[in-house]
Design an enzyme around this catalytic site. Structure first.
Site, PDB file in Angstrom:
ATOM      1  N   ASP A  51       0.748  -1.220  -0.004  1.00 51.09           N
ATOM      2  CA  ASP A  51       0.003  -0.054   0.091  1.00 51.09           C
ATOM      3  C   ASP A  51       0.945   1.407  -0.054  1.00 51.09           C
ATOM      4  O   ASP A  51       1.905   1.104   0.250  1.00 51.09           O
ATOM      5  CB  ASP A  51      -0.863   0.117   1.138  1.00 51.09           C
ATOM      6  N   TYR A 108       7.140  -9.907   6.824  1.00 45.30           N
ATOM      7  CA  TYR A 108       6.920  -8.609   6.987  1.00 45.30           C
ATOM      8  C   TYR A 108       7.623  -8.173   8.135  1.00 45.30           C
ATOM      9  O   TYR A 108       7.772  -8.941   9.432  1.00 45.30           O
ATOM     10  CB  TYR A 108       5.574  -8.352   6.981  1.00 45.30           C
TER      11      TYR A 108
END
Length: 241
Positions: A51, A108
């Site tokens: 994003d 992540y």
């Protein structure tokens, strides 16, 4: 010929990875410059999108093109693309390889500053600037481990076939007031990592109870899980095939 690229990027000045009409994106920048090199339209397929404001240390994407010297291709592409994107590696792969569908594990990292506000890191570390009860966050994170329905921790969409994902591990490391949380799993839904971090922050700040994670996940209701952590602290660290 199919190629697999590994690349890093600073997502600060982009509207995310995925190309959008009249928007500055990572995908569009790489594709347009690959197309210049090959003198034909090139489309890249990534392991997944990130994003707006999210960074990547080792994003992966494949593309199809004619046979070419890989070292020269990488050098030429790095000269052309924006300086906040860097192609780390390009290699040839089998024609049936897919950067998204062949993923076995994604990793992540989310970084949080628990100390004094640092304007130099504001785009790269979430400036929470308060204490958190990390022991409670660790206990709460155990509810995420394993295979679960994560509908409460993502944006609902009719395009999602399944909200089930498997989390392999969640690890915490604190150094010099920077808390680093590492997530490993077989895949992550949109906003899922940021929503998990947001829920853990609410638990670490005593706004929610540790055991509330279980009832929140069972409810399948995004409105119950709380805040979405800001994009700037999130990094796609690695993708394994």
């Amino acid at each position: 010929m199919r190629y697999l690229m590994t690349f890093s990027y600073d997502g600060t000045n982009y509207n995310g990875y995925q190309k959008q009409p009249n928007k500055n994106t990572i995908q569009d920048n790489i594709e347009s410059n690959l197309s210049k090199i090959f003198n034909t339209k090139i489309t890249i397929s990534a392991s997944g999108r990130t994003d707006k404001g999210v960074h990547a240390l080792n994003q992966k994407a494949h593309f199809d093109a004619k046979d070419i010297n890989i070292a020269k291709l990488r050098k030429s592409l790095n000269k052309l693309i924006n300086s906040d994107i860097y192609i780390k590696d390009i290699k040839k792969v089998n024609d049936d390889f897919h950067a998204r569908f062949n993923v076995l594990e994604k990793e992540y990292i989310y970084r949080i500053n628990l100390g004094e506000y640092n304007p130099m890191d504001r785009n790269y570390i979430y400036q929470y600037n308060n204490n958190l009860d990390i022991s409670k966050m660790k206990k709460a994170s155990k509810y995420f481990i394993g295979t679960h329905n994560f509908k409460s921790l993502t944006k609902a969409s009719k395009d999602i076939d399944s909200y089930e994902r498997t989390i392999y591990s969640i690890k915490f490391k604190k150094k010099n007031n920077i808390l680093e949380i590492t997530f490993k799993g077989n895949g992550f839904l949109r906003y899922m990592v940021r929503n998990m971090v947001g829920l853990l922050i609410e638990i670490g700040s005593n706004k929610k109870e540790v055991a509330s994670v279980l009832s929140i996940m069972e409810a399948g209701n995004r409105s119950l899980s709380g805040i979405t952590a800001p994009a700037n602290g999130l990094y796609l660290k690695n993708v394994k095939y």
